[in-house]
Design an enzyme around this catalytic site. Structure first.
Site, PDB file in Angstrom:
ATOM      1  N   GLU A 121       8.799 -15.300 -18.756  1.00  0.00           N
ATOM      2  CA  GLU A 121       9.216 -15.228 -21.307  1.00  0.00           C
ATOM      3  C   GLU A 121       9.658 -13.438 -21.633  1.00  0.00           C
ATOM      4  O   GLU A 121       9.510 -12.605 -21.355  1.00  0.00           O
ATOM      5  CB  GLU A 121       8.214 -15.683 -21.930  1.00  0.00           C
ATOM      6  CG  GLU A 121       8.415 -15.043 -23.146  1.00  0.00           C
ATOM      7  CD  GLU A 121       6.616 -15.440 -23.882  1.00  0.00           C
ATOM      8  OE1 GLU A 121       5.527 -15.380 -23.517  1.00  0.00           O
ATOM      9  OE2 GLU A 121       6.623 -15.392 -25.300  1.00  0.00           O
ATOM     10  N   ASP A 134       3.033 -14.643 -22.662  1.00  0.00           N
ATOM     11  CA  ASP A 134       2.440 -14.057 -22.985  1.00  0.00           C
ATOM     12  C   ASP A 134       1.135 -14.714 -23.569  1.00  0.00           C
ATOM     13  O   ASP A 134       0.949 -16.095 -23.576  1.00  0.00           O
ATOM     14  CB  ASP A 134       3.259 -13.657 -24.539  1.00  0.00           C
ATOM     15  CG  ASP A 134       3.990 -12.782 -24.408  1.00  0.00           C
ATOM     16  OD1 ASP A 134       4.540 -12.299 -23.590  1.00  0.00           O
ATOM     17  OD2 ASP A 134       4.554 -12.713 -25.107  1.00  0.00           O
ATOM     18  N   ASP A 139      -0.492 -15.367 -25.389  1.00  0.00           N
ATOM     19  CA  ASP A 139      -0.951 -15.768 -27.713  1.00  0.00           C
ATOM     20  C   ASP A 139      -0.052 -17.118 -28.256  1.00  0.00           C
ATOM     21  O   ASP A 139       0.257 -18.105 -26.625  1.00  0.00           O
ATOM     22  CB  ASP A 139       0.421 -14.763 -28.359  1.00  0.00           C
ATOM     23  CG  ASP A 139       1.817 -14.586 -28.224  1.00  0.00           C
ATOM     24  OD1 ASP A 139       1.949 -15.450 -27.725  1.00  0.00           O
ATOM     25  OD2 ASP A 139       1.912 -14.268 -28.628  1.00  0.00           O
ATOM     26  N   ASP A 189       2.737 -17.646 -29.024  1.00  0.00           N
ATOM     27  CA  ASP A 189       4.257 -17.652 -28.734  1.00  0.00           C
ATOM     28  C   ASP A 189       4.133 -18.327 -27.347  1.00  0.00           C
ATOM     29  O   ASP A 189       4.742 -19.787 -26.778  1.00  0.00           O
ATOM     30  CB  ASP A 189       4.908 -16.855 -29.402  1.00  0.00           C
ATOM     31  CG  ASP A 189       4.880 -17.743 -30.566  1.00  0.00           C
ATOM     32  OD1 ASP A 189       5.251 -18.314 -31.204  1.00  0.00           O
ATOM     33  OD2 ASP A 189       6.381 -16.504 -31.016  1.00  0.00           O
TER      34      ASP A 189
END
Ligand code: TSJ
Length: 649
Positions: A436, A509, A511, A513
């Site tokens: 990403e 990541d 998280d 997202d």
């Protein structure tokens, strides 16, 4: 086993009948795979489903409306129902209590009384005796006629205590409670996953109208509990599956009926999306490969909508018929049949073979859908209009798909520019990281082992393939890039032998997202190259959440729990803590040692849960080096998630 050995093991006083029983259960222990498919986590969960399915049979017979499942601290599971209680009387042929027959004789499930639809075939319906054979111990408690009976088995189904009354209860308080502890010498893993069980039990509750199922996890510090209860049955199931979509019309169409002893229930609703989500079940068991009931549904709906569209001039006289795929674009559907003697076919025995199921679904859906469409012309028109658009788009999509195929034939010459390929040409050695963001992509390129690790950076969120029409999907740059890089092609064109990397590793990541992007990636792979997942080529990388430095030592932690534990162990004083918000915050060396180095990283393998129609990502650890022990603890504590395909937003 010789008579002498039997004597030594203290079972010399068994009768001939009992020896036969033990040999039966011993056969299960010798070849568990033959009875439950696998001794992996999946097989472990099958034990629970097997016992629960027996209680569900009692509910289907109309004698039970509540089932409770509890995960106990000692690793055992308890399943309780409020049915009639397994019969305790002496079985005329076996000369032992009927309940003992159920737990000690193979394939004895449901052989007496009852009637109706029994869960059987496939990996299921193998009977409670198989669960007993594969358990360290098992206890059954039966409440019947005001008396509480109990029996205990140990060590793979050996009778540890005879069935005996242990107390009294109110006459109205009937039921069966089974507690068992899976044998750790049989199963690769013995820790049940709460989420996996929840998903399957929720499904069972949807499929068994008005049955209340509670699942409770007592293993942690606090007790977790969820209850599933759906008066609307599969109609509510469709609403649930469509919950993150926009429905094309308000109603969920529901049709049921019985023909030749086959009970058929169908519920469906279209959404404004483009993919189809049809699930089929036989006696509450999912049939991932469909079969006769699904064929019946497809035939009936295709004919019905074409007839309607012609009759009402929605489809011009000279226009070609709508295809089934046109009609089912954006469809969410459940087909559930109950049949007395289901035959499972296909390589994995997941396909219903009974042709009477096809004719039953065809005639019931055929008759009642015609009537429904006449009564609900607005809904009928909305579906036909959508199918017409799909028909038009189909032609464009074919061109687009052909272009993608042609691009693929360029092979290595056509490899996308953003791909930093590895030098090895042996796919077995190679892996590709889908990363990403460009900056993380940069770090990954610096960090990688150039010989075996390829890096493909993706910009932003990838297209949600559930929400896009096929031709748009092929036009998407990120998706085209991935298809070309993997080398296999897609859908009917898919060829696993052309796969250029053994591992496809999604690296995002740590998280929300990142999790979303991971889900979108998995959705794309599931829809277009499901074999990649089935054959175990898809993984999720697991980057650390924290870096902790103290006294010139460095630790990385991968979850909040693990971080807490570490801080407890080493103390806060003088510790420097860095919370990583994204891959981009790590330099390449950190990225290498925490997330990419095959010797130290943790990967989660993505799989399809064939028991529930959801995507599961399972922990897979390729751990070496000296950090093995703490990491392993972490994995065991935090590892497994279930990601329902249907939660994709
Ligand atoms: F798997 C199992 F056998 F261990 C098991 C069975 C586990 C659990 C939790 C429940 C059951 C079960 C079986 N619940 N209810 C029944 N019912 C019967 O076995 C039963 C009761 C009465 C009659 C009858 O004809 O009177 C017939 C049956 C099959």
């Amino acid at each position: 086993m010789s008579e002498e050995q039997k004597m030594q093991e203290g079972i010399g006083e068994y009768t001939a009948d009992q020896i036969q029983i033990l040999e039966g259960l011993e056969a299960v222990r010798k070849r568990p795979g033959m009875y439950i498919g696998t001794t992996s986590l999946r097989g472990l969960h099958h034990l629970v489903y097997e016992i629960v399915d027996n209680a569900v049979d009692e509910a289907l017979a109309g004698f039970c409306d509540t089932i409770e499942v509890e995960l106990n601290k000692d690793g055992s599971v308890t399943v309780a129902d409020n049915g009639r209680g397994i019969p305790v009387g002496i079985h005329p042929k076996a000369g032992i209590p009927a309940v003992e027959v159920v737990f000690t004789i193979l394939h004895a499930g449901g052989k007496f009384g009852g009637g109706g639809y029994k869960v059987s075939g496939g990996l299921h319906g193998v009977g409670a005796s198989v669960v007993n054979a594969l358990s360290e111990w098992l206890e059954v408690v039966i409440r019947q006629d005001g008396i509480v009976y109990k029996q205990r088995y140990e060590n793979g189904g050996h009778v540890a205590s005879k069935l005996e009354p242990i107390g009294t209860c109110r006459k109205s308080q009937t039921g069966t409670t089974v507690t068992f502890k899976p044998d750790p010498t049989i199963f690769e893993e013995t820790e049940f996953d709460f989420e996996t069980l929840k998903t399957r039990l929720r499904e069972t509750a949807f499929l068994t109208k008005a049955l209340k199922i509670t699942i409770r996890d007592r293993r942690g510090e606090e007790v977790k509990e969820t209850t599933y209860h759906y008066e609307g049955g599969i109609q509510e199931f469709v609403t649930f599956l469509n919950r993150s979509n926009t429905p094309l019309y308000d109603k969920v169409i529901y049709i049921d009926g019985t023909v030749n002893g086959v009970y058929v229930e169908v519920a469906f609703q279209h959404n404004d999306g483009y993919s189809e989500n049809t699930l089929s079940f036989v006696n509450n068991i999912i049939t991932p490969e469909g079969g006769m009931h699904l064929t019946g549904f497809k035939n009936a709906t295709t004919k019905c909508f074409n007839d309607y569209a012609r009759k009402n001039k929605i489809l011009k006289d000279n226009a070609p018929n709508l295809t089934g795929d046109d009609i089912r674009e954006g469809l969410t559907a459940i087909i559930s049949v109950k049949i007395e003697d289901p035959q499972f076919e296909g390589q994995t025995k997941q396909k219903l073979g009974n042709s009477e199921a096809r004719t039953a679904v065809e005639s019931i859906v055929g008759d009642k859908l015609v009537y429904f469409l006449e009564q609900n012309p607005q809904i009928a028109k909305a579906i036909c209009d959508k199918a017409l658009l799909a028909q038009k788009a189909r032609e464009k999509a074919r061109t687009a798909r052909d272009n993608v195929r042609r691009a693929n034939m360029l092979d290595n010459f056509g490899l996308p520019g953003k791909l930093a390929d590895c030098s090895s040409k042996d796919p077995k050695q190679c892996e590709i990281f889908i990363v990403e963001g460009d900056s993380a992509g940069g770090s990954a390129k610096s960090a990688r082992n150039r010989e075996t690790q390829a890096i493909l950076p993706l910009r932003g969120k990838i297209l949600n393939v559930e929400k896009a029409r096929e031709e748009k999907i092929y036009a998407n740059a990120e998706i085209k890039t991935m298809i070309t890089a993997f080398g296999t092609g897609i859908l009917s064109n898919f060829d696993i032998s052309k796969l250029r990397y053994d591992k496809i590793i999604i690296m995002t990541d740590a998280d929300v997202d990142g999790a979303h992007i991971g889900t979108l990636m998995m959705t794309f792979l599931y829809r277009f190259m499901p074999e990649l997942i089935r054959q175990g080529h898809v993984y999720l990388a697991q980057p650390p959440l924290y870096k902790v430095e103290k006294n010139k030592k460095t630790w990385y932690t991968y979850s909040e729990d693990e971080q807490k534990k570490l801080m407890n162990d080493i103390g806060q004083d003088g510790a420097r803590i860095q919370r990583y918000k994204g891959l981009g915050e790590m330099d390449w060396e950190q990225l290498w040692e925490t997330t990419m180095d095959p010797a130290r990283r943790v990967l989660r393998k993505v799989s399809i849960d064939e028991d529930t129609a959801s995507l599961v990502d399972m922990t897979f650890n390729i751990l070496m080096g000296d950090k093995v022990e703490p990491r392993r603890e972490f994995i065991e504590a935090n590892a497994k998630f279930v990601k329902n395909l249907d939660t994709i937003g």
